[in-house]
Design a protein around this motif. Structure first.
Motif, PDB file in Angstrom:
ATOM      1  N   ILE A  66     -25.942  82.291 -64.593  1.00  0.00           N
ATOM      2  CA  ILE A  66     -26.375  82.581 -65.965  1.00  0.00           C
ATOM      3  C   ILE A  66     -26.721  81.274 -66.672  1.00  0.00           C
ATOM      4  CG2 ILE A  66     -24.873  84.623 -66.020  1.00  0.00           C
ATOM      5  CD1 ILE A  66     -22.997  83.120 -67.863  1.00  0.00           C
ATOM      6  N   GLU A  67     -27.317  81.392 -67.856  1.00  0.00           N
ATOM      7  CA  GLU A  67     -27.706  80.206 -68.620  1.00  0.00           C
ATOM      8  C   GLU A  67     -26.476  79.439 -69.114  1.00  0.00           C
ATOM      9  OE1 GLU A  67     -30.100  82.103 -71.694  1.00  0.00           O
ATOM     10  OE2 GLU A  67     -31.895  81.254 -70.778  1.00  0.00           O
ATOM     11  N   HIS A  68     -26.601  78.114 -69.177  1.00  0.00           N
ATOM     12  CA  HIS A  68     -25.582  77.272 -69.810  1.00  0.00           C
ATOM     13  C   HIS A  68     -26.272  76.201 -70.625  1.00  0.00           C
ATOM     14  CE1 HIS A  68     -22.298  79.125 -67.656  1.00  0.00           C
ATOM     15  NE2 HIS A  68     -22.976  79.000 -66.533  1.00  0.00           N
ATOM     16  N   ASP A  69     -25.491  75.453 -71.406  1.00  0.00           N
ATOM     17  CA  ASP A  69     -26.051  74.264 -72.028  1.00  0.00           C
ATOM     18  C   ASP A  69     -25.072  73.118 -71.821  1.00  0.00           C
ATOM     19  OD1 ASP A  69     -24.097  74.390 -74.068  1.00  0.00           O
ATOM     20  OD2 ASP A  69     -25.456  75.338 -75.487  1.00  0.00           O
ATOM     21  N   PHE A  70     -25.389  71.958 -72.382  1.00  0.00           N
ATOM     22  CA  PHE A  70     -24.540  70.787 -72.177  1.00  0.00           C
ATOM     23  C   PHE A  70     -24.562  69.966 -73.457  1.00  0.00           C
ATOM     24  CE2 PHE A  70     -23.953  66.328 -70.765  1.00  0.00           C
ATOM     25  CZ  PHE A  70     -22.754  66.447 -70.066  1.00  0.00           C
ATOM     26  N   LEU A 106     -19.190  69.697 -73.167  1.00  0.00           N
ATOM     27  CA  LEU A 106     -18.916  71.134 -73.167  1.00  0.00           C
ATOM     28  C   LEU A 106     -20.198  71.939 -73.124  1.00  0.00           C
ATOM     29  CD1 LEU A 106     -18.221  72.408 -76.743  1.00  0.00           C
ATOM     30  CD2 LEU A 106     -18.798  70.035 -76.333  1.00  0.00           C
ATOM     31  N   CYS A 107     -20.020  73.220 -72.813  1.00  0.00           N
ATOM     32  CA  CYS A 107     -21.108  74.186 -72.959  1.00  0.00           C
ATOM     33  C   CYS A 107     -20.837  74.919 -74.265  1.00  0.00           C
ATOM     34  CB  CYS A 107     -21.127  75.167 -71.793  1.00  0.00           C
ATOM     35  SG  CYS A 107     -22.314  76.512 -72.029  1.00  0.00           S
ATOM     36  N   THR A 108     -21.841  74.989 -75.133  1.00  0.00           N
ATOM     37  CA  THR A 108     -21.615  75.577 -76.459  1.00  0.00           C
ATOM     38  C   THR A 108     -21.942  77.070 -76.519  1.00  0.00           C
ATOM     39  OG1 THR A 108     -23.836  75.172 -77.352  1.00  0.00           O
ATOM     40  CG2 THR A 108     -22.252  73.360 -77.505  1.00  0.00           C
ATOM     41  N   LEU A 109     -22.295  77.674 -75.391  1.00  0.00           N
ATOM     42  CA  LEU A 109     -22.585  79.115 -75.443  1.00  0.00           C
ATOM     43  C   LEU A 109     -21.298  79.881 -75.767  1.00  0.00           C
ATOM     44  CD1 LEU A 109     -25.194  79.682 -72.606  1.00  0.00           C
ATOM     45  CD2 LEU A 109     -25.546  79.326 -75.042  1.00  0.00           C
ATOM     46  N   PRO A 110     -21.433  81.008 -76.468  1.00  0.00           N
ATOM     47  CA  PRO A 110     -20.259  81.734 -76.959  1.00  0.00           C
ATOM     48  C   PRO A 110     -19.220  81.998 -75.869  1.00  0.00           C
ATOM     49  CG  PRO A 110     -22.296  82.831 -77.643  1.00  0.00           C
ATOM     50  CD  PRO A 110     -22.687  81.653 -76.831  1.00  0.00           C
ATOM     51  N   GLY A 111     -17.994  81.535 -76.095  1.00  0.00           N
ATOM     52  CA  GLY A 111     -16.901  81.832 -75.172  1.00  0.00           C
ATOM     53  C   GLY A 111     -16.803  80.923 -73.965  1.00  0.00           C
ATOM     54  N   HIS A 112     -17.872  80.157 -73.675  1.00  0.00           N
ATOM     55  CA  HIS A 112     -17.884  79.384 -72.435  1.00  0.00           C
ATOM     56  C   HIS A 112     -16.890  78.219 -72.455  1.00  0.00           C
ATOM     57  CE1 HIS A 112     -21.985  80.873 -70.759  1.00  0.00           C
ATOM     58  NE2 HIS A 112     -21.355  81.818 -71.430  1.00  0.00           N
ATOM     59  N   LYS A 113     -16.771  77.569 -73.613  1.00  0.00           N
ATOM     60  CA  LYS A 113     -15.839  76.439 -73.695  1.00  0.00           C
ATOM     61  C   LYS A 113     -14.408  76.918 -73.451  1.00  0.00           C
ATOM     62  CE  LYS A 113     -14.291  74.888 -77.586  1.00  0.00           C
ATOM     63  NZ  LYS A 113     -14.224  74.378 -78.962  1.00  0.00           N
ATOM     64  N   GLY A 116     -13.362  77.520 -69.958  1.00  0.00           N
ATOM     65  CA  GLY A 116     -13.164  76.369 -69.081  1.00  0.00           C
ATOM     66  C   GLY A 116     -14.303  75.364 -69.049  1.00  0.00           C
ATOM     67  N   MET A 117     -15.405  75.656 -69.744  1.00  0.00           N
ATOM     68  CA  MET A 117     -16.551  74.749 -69.670  1.00  0.00           C
ATOM     69  C   MET A 117     -16.411  73.594 -70.651  1.00  0.00           C
ATOM     70  SD  MET A 117     -19.808  77.133 -68.798  1.00  0.00           S
ATOM     71  CE  MET A 117     -20.756  75.710 -68.266  1.00  0.00           C
ATOM     72  N   LYS A 118     -15.438  72.730 -70.362  1.00  0.00           N
ATOM     73  CA  LYS A 118     -15.318  71.507 -71.136  1.00  0.00           C
ATOM     74  C   LYS A 118     -14.724  70.408 -70.266  1.00  0.00           C
ATOM     75  CE  LYS A 118     -10.879  72.632 -73.212  1.00  0.00           C
ATOM     76  NZ  LYS A 118     -10.631  74.027 -73.517  1.00  0.00           N
TER      77      LYS A 118
HETATM   78 CU   LIG Z   1     -21.931  77.837 -70.332  1.00  0.00          CU
END
Ligand SMILES: [Cu+2]
Lengths: 128, 415
Positions: A66-70, A106-113, A116-118
């Motif tokens: 799925i999509e992520h950001d950084f 971190l990934c700033t997409l909703p809920g991703h941080k 564990g995305m940090k």
């Molecule tokens: Cu993400």
């Protein structure tokens, strides 16, 4: 107890204020340090990154489905630099000049941080 | 129970924000003002984070083919991994609702496959005197109603920030196809809450999804009790499809898309205000023109806004000649009263004809006659609702790319 926690938070914040300011354009010229990062559901690899102050090129690959950001945030959770979106299977680059200090990636997409995305980004002065 | 003004999404979140500030300041034994100062300095973000529950650890990355259940071929959808945008040209000459197979998909992760024989819907928390568990049959056997409403992703139109500012906003780069209207059939949420013994002291209701991230977002009891806030089990007369929330999703008309939680397994009812990352970290406006609004990082997104789209391919080709050009406009604030169209970069505007049905919380169809001569055009559409809201020519930048509703030039080549 709570007061004590508050003082710790406060003093940390003061230290940060002394230790670094926002990233400037004062990085030495030349080749930037390259840092390769992988983002996927739901982690950022590596979890801890250490670099010297100056120009850094983050090469961020999304190996997830799925999509992520950084994003890079400073100790006050203020955005320093970001890649707006990395489609699944794609790679994007981010060039940024960093001053010494402790940052969060971190990934700033909703809920991703929270899932564990940090990770930690430690920018440490070579002279110290 | 609190006043009915909390049905209003904006009033609700402003009220809860204020309560959060008082509570945290009290916990730390400091004044509200001092607390706000510390927040601004970034000293309290960690304390704010502890409010939020931790979701369960992530599962392994699914194969892309597993992300969505229904077929989403490229002639019907733009592909963004777990998100699929409806191509507006597929609505040309179609009826009022968007058929299920064409409806956009906005998944925070992937569509969970849920077995209804073991699925339960729990209604629990300090706000109910008798926590209950409902089976799928229980839900189907309760009195149901059907309503026609739109559901729109809060980020619909996000890609236009890059066109306007040369800077990409974070998130899925939708054009205007992250919206759909359907007939939703379900049990009023009110019915479930009353059976579980809703207390007079209950304040917030938070449905929670069974997806990997446990997506959840609170609403006021007042909003939860509205007659069209539903526990939906059917969409356009069919069993709710997996990608749209099977076995049940919540419909929260007028509130932003993410409030309409899919695959609901639990509804928390609380005497205390509830918070989730979906109304503190995300779905907030962050940018040079917006101030932070603790515990959220910026003003919390409440309403969507008024927008329009043409039933034409994006940057496509159409043959020359006289034709009826169709489109649709929608507003969360009321019905559409005026739609203007410009074919000359905004120099002159003509009125489009609005067709029935035209009601609040759904969309209006409209059309205009165009004697299309060969050339390249950017068709501009500007809608106005009965409350006087109209589409602007500029929307301030925000990092997460919400609420882009400016007039957009729709590129089209006439051959
Ligand atoms: Cu993400």
């Amino acid at each position: 107890m709570r007061r004590r926690l508050l003082y710790i938070l406060l003093s940390l914040n003061l230290l940060c204020a002394v230790g670094f300011t926002s990233p400037g354009a004062t990085a030495p010229p030349g080749k930037p340090k390259v840092v390769e990062v992988v983002v996927r559901e739901f982690e950022i690899v590596p979890k801890e990154i250490a670099v010297k102050p100056g120009e850094v090129l983050f090469v961020v690959r999304n190996t997830g489905a799925i999509e992520h950001d950084f994003a890079i945030e400073d100790a006050a959770a203020k955005s320093v630099a970001r890649i707006a979106v990395i489609p699944p299977g794609k790679q994007e680059e981010l060039r940024v000049a960093l001053r010494p200090g402790l940052y969060t990636v971190l990934c700033t997409l909703p809920g991703h941080k929270d899932a564990g995305m940090k990770g930690m980004l430690n920018v440490q002065d070579s002279s110290s | 129970m609190e006043g009915s003004d909390l049905k209003d999404e904006q009033t609700y979140f402003l009220t809860r924000t204020d309560e959060w500030i008082w509570k945290k300041a009290r916990e730390l034994g400091i004044s509200r003002r001092r607390f706000l100062g510390l927040l601004a300095a970034g000293a309290i973000t960690a304390a704010g984070g502890s409010l939020l529950q931790k979701p369960r650890p992530g599962t392994a990355a699914p194969a892309p083919s597993e992300l969505v259940v229904k077929p989403t071929p490229p002639d019907l959808f733009y592909d963004f991994g777990s998100n699929k945008e409806m191509r507006w040209e597929v609505m040309t000459n179609r009826g009022y609702v968007v058929p299920n197979e064409l409806f956009f998909v906005r998944n925070h992760t992937r569509t969970p496959r849920i077995d209804v024989s073991t699925w339960r819907l729990r209604v629990e928390g300090t706000g109910v005197s008798q926590p209950l568990e409902f089976t799928y049959d229980d839900i189907l056997n309760m009195p149901a109603v059907s309503v026609v409403r739109y559901v729109e992703c809060a980020g619909n139109g996000r890609s236009f920030f890059e066109r306007a500012y040369g800077k990409r906003a974070s998130g899925t780069q939708w054009k205007l196809g992250a919206i759909g209207v359907a007939e939703w059939t379900g049990v009023p949420l009110r019915e479930l809450l009353e059976r579980a013994g809703l207390k007079r002291t209950a304040r917030d209701v938070m449905p929670e999804g069974l997806d990997d991230l446990r997506v959840r977002r609170p609403m006021s009891v007042a909003k939860a009790l509205e007659p069209d806030t539903l526990v939906v089990f059917a969409m356009n007369g069919q069993i709710l499809p997996p990608d749209h929330g099977f076995p049940v999703r919540i419909l929260v008309p007028g509130w932003i898309g993410v409030s309409n939680i899919k695959w609901v397994g639990r509804i928390e009812v609380s005497e205390q205000p509830l918070y989730s990352p979906w109304n503190t970290d995300s779905y907030v406006l962050i940018g040079p023109d917006y101030k932070s609004q603790p515990p959220a990082k910026g003003p919390i997104l409440t309403y969507q806004n008024i927008k329009s789209a043409l039933e034409l391919p994006w940057d496509g080709e159409i043959p020359a000649g006289r034709r009826l050009v169709r489109g649709r406009s929608w507003s969360p604030f009321g019905k559409i009263v005026k739609v203007e169209v410009s074919l000359d970069h905004g120099a002159t505007w003509q009125l489009a004809t609005i067709r029935d049905p035209n009601a609040a919380r759904t969309w209006a169809r409209w059309d205009f006659l165009w004697d299309a001569k060969p050339g390249f055009y950017a068709i501009r559409v500007r809608a106005t609702d009965e409350k006087g809201n109209t589409q602007p020519f500029r929307v301030p930048f925000n990092e997460q790319g919400y609420l882009y509703n400016a007039v957009v030039g729709h590129p089209i080549t006439v051959k």
